[in-house]
Design a protein around this motif. Sequence first.
Motif, PDB file in Angstrom:
ATOM      1  N   MET A  99       2.680  -1.915   9.308  1.00 22.12           N
ATOM      2  CA  MET A  99       3.063  -1.872   7.903  1.00 22.12           C
ATOM      3  C   MET A  99       4.331  -2.711   7.696  1.00 22.12           C
ATOM      4  O   MET A  99       5.237  -2.693   8.534  1.00 22.12           O
ATOM      5  N   SER A 100       4.392  -3.467   6.603  1.00 21.46           N
ATOM      6  CA  SER A 100       5.556  -4.288   6.294  1.00 21.46           C
ATOM      7  C   SER A 100       5.925  -4.134   4.824  1.00 21.46           C
ATOM      8  O   SER A 100       5.129  -3.659   4.013  1.00 21.46           O
ATOM      9  N   ILE A 101       7.154  -4.521   4.485  1.00 20.48           N
ATOM     10  CA  ILE A 101       7.643  -4.468   3.111  1.00 20.48           C
ATOM     11  C   ILE A 101       7.541  -5.867   2.501  1.00 20.48           C
ATOM     12  O   ILE A 101       7.993  -6.850   3.091  1.00 20.48           O
ATOM     13  N   VAL A 102       6.932  -5.976   1.322  1.00 16.66           N
ATOM     14  CA  VAL A 102       6.710  -7.265   0.672  1.00 16.66           C
ATOM     15  C   VAL A 102       7.402  -7.256  -0.694  1.00 16.66           C
ATOM     16  O   VAL A 102       7.261  -6.305  -1.459  1.00 16.66           O
ATOM     17  N   HIS A 103       8.158  -8.331  -0.982  1.00 13.75           N
ATOM     18  CA  HIS A 103       8.797  -8.505  -2.291  1.00 13.75           C
ATOM     19  C   HIS A 103       8.017  -9.548  -3.081  1.00 13.75           C
ATOM     20  O   HIS A 103       7.671 -10.605  -2.545  1.00 13.75           O
ATOM     21  N   GLN A 104       7.763  -9.275  -4.347  1.00 16.12           N
ATOM     22  CA  GLN A 104       7.050 -10.242  -5.181  1.00 16.12           C
ATOM     23  C   GLN A 104       7.692 -10.284  -6.559  1.00 16.12           C
ATOM     24  O   GLN A 104       7.840  -9.257  -7.226  1.00 16.12           O
ATOM     25  N   SER A 125       2.814  -3.114   2.596  1.00 19.70           N
ATOM     26  CA  SER A 125       1.622  -3.896   2.937  1.00 19.70           C
ATOM     27  C   SER A 125       1.100  -3.425   4.294  1.00 19.70           C
ATOM     28  O   SER A 125       1.825  -3.472   5.296  1.00 19.70           O
ATOM     29  N   THR A 126      -0.168  -2.950   4.299  1.00 22.02           N
ATOM     30  CA  THR A 126      -0.797  -2.467   5.541  1.00 22.02           C
ATOM     31  C   THR A 126      -1.955  -3.394   5.903  1.00 22.02           C
ATOM     32  O   THR A 126      -2.863  -3.619   5.103  1.00 22.02           O
ATOM     33  N   SER A 127      -1.904  -3.942   7.105  1.00 25.09           N
ATOM     34  CA  SER A 127      -2.954  -4.861   7.564  1.00 25.09           C
ATOM     35  C   SER A 127      -4.104  -4.086   8.206  1.00 25.09           C
ATOM     36  O   SER A 127      -3.893  -3.043   8.850  1.00 25.09           O
ATOM     37  N   TYR A 128      -5.340  -4.579   8.012  1.00 25.74           N
ATOM     38  CA  TYR A 128      -6.511  -3.976   8.655  1.00 25.74           C
ATOM     39  C   TYR A 128      -7.564  -5.062   8.870  1.00 25.74           C
ATOM     40  O   TYR A 128      -7.492  -6.158   8.307  1.00 25.74           O
ATOM     41  N   TRP A 129      -8.571  -4.738   9.676  1.00 23.07           N
ATOM     42  CA  TRP A 129      -9.638  -5.697   9.998  1.00 23.07           C
ATOM     43  C   TRP A 129     -10.872  -5.379   9.173  1.00 23.07           C
ATOM     44  O   TRP A 129     -11.403  -4.279   9.200  1.00 23.07           O
ATOM     45  N   ASP A 130     -11.309  -6.373   8.403  1.00 21.93           N
ATOM     46  CA  ASP A 130     -12.506  -6.231   7.571  1.00 21.93           C
ATOM     47  C   ASP A 130     -13.716  -6.624   8.426  1.00 21.93           C
ATOM     48  O   ASP A 130     -13.908  -7.803   8.741  1.00 21.93           O
ATOM     49  N   LYS A 131     -14.529  -5.576   8.787  1.00 22.25           N
ATOM     50  CA  LYS A 131     -15.661  -5.825   9.686  1.00 22.25           C
ATOM     51  C   LYS A 131     -16.737  -6.683   9.023  1.00 22.25           C
ATOM     52  O   LYS A 131     -17.411  -7.478   9.689  1.00 22.25           O
ATOM     53  N   HIS A 160      -3.693  -4.289   2.586  1.00 23.99           N
ATOM     54  CA  HIS A 160      -3.711  -3.412   1.422  1.00 23.99           C
ATOM     55  C   HIS A 160      -2.271  -3.189   0.984  1.00 23.99           C
ATOM     56  O   HIS A 160      -1.406  -2.830   1.788  1.00 23.99           O
ATOM     57  N   ARG A 161      -1.985  -3.405  -0.299  1.00 23.53           N
ATOM     58  CA  ARG A 161      -0.631  -3.258  -0.819  1.00 23.53           C
ATOM     59  C   ARG A 161      -0.518  -2.020  -1.698  1.00 23.53           C
ATOM     60  O   ARG A 161      -1.404  -1.732  -2.496  1.00 23.53           O
ATOM     61  N   LYS A 162       0.619  -1.339  -1.555  1.00 23.59           N
ATOM     62  CA  LYS A 162       0.902  -0.176  -2.370  1.00 23.59           C
ATOM     63  C   LYS A 162       2.284  -0.356  -2.991  1.00 23.59           C
ATOM     64  O   LYS A 162       3.276  -0.558  -2.297  1.00 23.59           O
ATOM     65  N   LEU A 163       2.339  -0.313  -4.334  1.00 19.59           N
ATOM     66  CA  LEU A 163       3.608  -0.462  -5.035  1.00 19.59           C
ATOM     67  C   LEU A 163       4.495   0.753  -4.781  1.00 19.59           C
ATOM     68  O   LEU A 163       4.082   1.893  -4.994  1.00 19.59           O
TER      69      LEU A 163
END
Length: 541
Positions: free
Chosen positions: A1-6, A19-25, A33-36
Motif C-alpha cells: 500500500m502507498s500514499i498518492v497525492h493528486q 493506493s493498493t496494488s493487486y494482480w488482475d488475473k 485500487h485507490r481509496k480517498l
Amino acid sequence: MSIVHQLDKRSGITYVYESTSYWDKEKKQARSHRKLIGRLDPETGKVLPTDGRGHKRGHKVIDTSVPRKGPIPVSHTERLFFGATYLFDQIGEMTGITADLKTCFPKNYKQIQSIAYYLILEDSNPLSRFGKWAKLHRHPYGENIPSQRSTELFQSISEEDKMHFFRLQARRRAEKEYWAYDTTSISSYSETLKQVKYGKNKDGDKLPQFNLTLLFGEQSGLPFYYRKIAGNIPDVKTIHELVRELDALGYEKVKLVMDRGFYSADNINALYKEHYKFLVGTSTALSYAKKFIHEIGYEKDSYVNYNSELELYVFTKTIAWDYEQKRPYKGDILKGERRMYLHLYYNSEKQSNDGLLFNKHMDALKEEILSGHRVPEHEKEYKKYFIIKETPKRGITLNYNQQAIDQVRERYGFFALLSNEVRDPVTALHLYRTRDVVEKAFGDLKDRLNLRRSLTSSESSLEGKLFVEFVALIYLSYIKKKMEETGLFSKYTMHGLLDELDVIECFTEPGKAPIQGEVLKKQEQIYRDLGVTPLLATPKN
C-alpha cells in the motif's frame, strides 16, 4: 500500500489516496485500487479526512509526514523542467551549501534552496509567483510555498543559525586566500525599519536606505559572510565591527582586501591589533605617499619601472607605520612602529584624466567663491588653493596658491596601495583587482535577484529574505566564476545559459525511475564547463 497525492486543477485542492496494488488475473497485469482518505493542508502538510466527496469530516488529522524506510516513492505522474535546478543541486553538493544548510536549518533547508533557485531563474518575478514556477520545475522542496508560508520561513531564520552557516562556509575557504570586503546601499520604501536611513546612496537614489557589507573569497570567488547595517554609516566606520564579528565567529588567519573608502589610521591600527593581514587602497595625498612620489620625480615614466603585464609603471617602498593602541584597562596608549609596504602605480592616461578632473573642480570652486554661493564643506579647499581678497569697490578678486596646486599636479596619474604582508607590487595589484567580484555580486543582488529596492517592512522578514538572497548569490557566484574561467561568456549571457539548460525535462511515474528528457551535446558541454557531472546527451538513432 502507498500514499498518492493528486492535484485537482479546477479547485486547486490536492487529494490524498491510499493506493493498493493487486494482480488482475483476467487482464494478466498489475492494477491498483485507490481509496480517498483526505485532502492535503498546504500550510501544515497534514491530511484532513473527508467524507469521500471532498468535504472535510471531523477534526482528526492524519500525519503522513513520518518518512517510511527505504526509497521515497514517486506519488504521482509528472513532467517537469529540471535542467537548471539539476545544475543547482550539483553546485550545492560541491560547495557544501546543501550540507551546511541542512546542518543549520534541518527543517527548512529544502524550502530555502527552492526559493533561492526561484530567485535565480525568475529574476523579474515577485515571490508571489513561486507557485506557478513550482508546478513546472523539479526542485528540492517539491511543493508550493505560498506567500504566507515564505514569510513564516523568513521569520524563522535566526541570527544564531545564520552565524552557524557563516562559520561552516568559511571553513571551506582556503586559509591562505584574501577576502574581498565591500559595502553597498539598498534603497527602501519602508518607514518602519529601524536601519533605513538617508546616507550616501551608491546608486544615486534619493530614497532612504540600509547598507550591506559582504566578504568574498579571492580564490573561490564565493561569498561567505554579510551583515546589514544602518544606511547612514559610512564605509570607514564598519571596520571595527567587522573585526569584532570575525573574532566572535572564530575566523583565523584573516586577510582582507579593501578599497580606499575603508582607510583610516584607526582602522589600520585595529587590523594590526588583531594581527590581521590586509591590502587597502589609499589616497596619494597622505604624507608618506606624497613623499614617495616626490622622491620618484621625473623617473615616474622611466622604462626601468615599466611593467608590461600591468601596462603600468610600478614602485614599492617599505615604510614604518606609527602604530597606536589604546589600553582602557591601563588608561594609556601603546605606541610603536610596524612594517608596511607602500605600492605606487603610474599611468599617463590617468595623469591626463586627473588633470581634467582637477581643473573642472577648480572651476567649480572659483564659481562658488565669485558668485557668493560658497559651500561650507569646501571652505578648506578655498583657503588651500586661492588667495581671496574682497573690497567694497572691486568686490572679490582671486589669486592662486600655485605651490598647493603644483603639489596636486605632482600626484597626477598615481594611485596607491598599502599592505602589511604583500611585498610585490604586481601581486598586490592582482589581489586588489579581485574586489571586482564583490562589485559584480552587488550587481547580481540588485538586478538578478531583484533587490535594488526593498519593499519588505518587517525586520524579521527582511533579515530572513536577505539570507535566502545571500544563499542564491553563492550559486550565482559559482556559475559566474566558472563562466569566466571557461570562456562561456563569449557564447552566453548568464540568463541565456540558464535558459539553455532550463528546457531539459524529467518525467516521473509512480513505481518507476525518473526518465530524463532529451539533452543536446552543447547542453552536456555546458555542464562539463561548469564543473558538474553532466546530464548525458541523447544518442542519435
